[in-house]
Design an enzyme around this catalytic site. Structure first.
Site, PDB file in Angstrom:
ATOM      1  N   HIS A  30       0.803  -1.221   0.000  1.00  0.00           N
ATOM      2  CA  HIS A  30       0.000   0.000   0.000  1.00  0.00           C
ATOM      3  C   HIS A  30       0.838   1.275   0.000  1.00  0.00           C
ATOM      4  O   HIS A  30       0.349   2.329  -0.405  1.00  0.00           O
ATOM      5  CB  HIS A  30      -1.027  -0.043   1.121  1.00  0.00           C
ATOM      6  CG  HIS A  30      -2.213  -0.853   0.725  1.00  0.00           C
ATOM      7  ND1 HIS A  30      -3.492  -0.383   0.737  1.00  0.00           N
ATOM      8  CD2 HIS A  30      -2.308  -2.120   0.240  1.00  0.00           C
ATOM      9  CE1 HIS A  30      -4.325  -1.304   0.303  1.00  0.00           C
ATOM     10  NE2 HIS A  30      -3.624  -2.377   0.001  1.00  0.00           N
ATOM     11  N   GLU A 102       1.120 -13.493  -2.279  1.00  0.00           N
ATOM     12  CA  GLU A 102       0.441 -13.490  -3.571  1.00  0.00           C
ATOM     13  C   GLU A 102       1.339 -14.044  -4.672  1.00  0.00           C
ATOM     14  O   GLU A 102       0.906 -14.875  -5.477  1.00  0.00           O
ATOM     15  CB  GLU A 102      -0.019 -12.065  -3.907  1.00  0.00           C
ATOM     16  CG  GLU A 102      -1.167 -11.604  -3.038  1.00  0.00           C
ATOM     17  CD  GLU A 102      -1.443 -10.118  -3.094  1.00  0.00           C
ATOM     18  OE1 GLU A 102      -2.393  -9.687  -2.405  1.00  0.00           O
ATOM     19  OE2 GLU A 102      -0.731  -9.378  -3.808  1.00  0.00           O
TER      20      GLU A 102
END
Length: 189
Positions: A30, A102
């Site tokens: 982020h 991920e």
């Protein structure tokens, strides 16, 4: 040539005839949200046909996830429904358990094919002998990408580290987003 319109052809699918909800999934920390946002905006625009809302369907958590009791399950579902994984690399991403998880999931399920890297900040050094990013000389490499043999060859990554504010209207940044869009569209740059 990928500058105006294009026909999107799905090539290299993991399963013949499989359709995908997303052309690409953007994995990022982020702290790198401005970079990811710029890439997403650029991919939506590059190759867009007249009357078409978006050239490519791009998953990014900030724009596509809703509140849910199963965050990881939703992330996995979105990745499994994506043709490409675009990974935004930086020292912050290298420290992120989510980004590493991920990419690890993608490599286990799909391998290195259809995996694209963007360097947002920091540096990467490839070690040819061990087929990985050198963990001692790379501050933007995810832990999974520093494991010996993880990638069969050195990847060509797109370096956008000097392109803030990552606006797809900027000619230089747009050129770099075309580097990502071309393989997804199945077109030469």
């Amino acid at each position: 040539m990928l500058t105006g319109t294009s026909d999107v052809a799905i090539s290299g699918d993991p399963t013949p005839g499989q359709s995908f909800a997303y052309d690409a999934f953007i994995s990022y920390d982020h702290d790198d949200q401005p970079v990811a946002h710029g890439i997403q905006r650029g991919l939506h625009r590059i190759g867009r046909r007249l009357g078409q809302l978006r050239a490519l369907q791009v998953f990014r958590d900030s724009t596509d996830l809703t509140a849910s009791p199963d965050l990881w399950g939703n992330v996995v579902e979105a990745m499994d429904c994506s043709r490409y994984l675009i990974v935004v690399l930086s020292p912050e991403a290298a420290a992120s358990t989510w980004v590493n998880r991920e990419v690890e999931h993608w490599l286990q399920r799909r391998g290195a094919q259809h995996l694209l890297f963007v360097l947002a900040n920091g540096f990467l050094m490839w070690d040819e002998g061990t087929e990985r990013f050198d963990p001692d000389r790379s501050n933007a490499a995810l832990p999974v990408l520093t494991q010996p043999g993880v990638l069969p060859v050195e990847p060509l990554y797109v370096d956008v580290s000097g392109d803030a504010p990552w606006d797809p209207g900027s000619a230089l940044f747009r050129e770099k987003v075309i580097d990502l869009a071309a393989p997804i569209h199945g077109k030469p740059k």
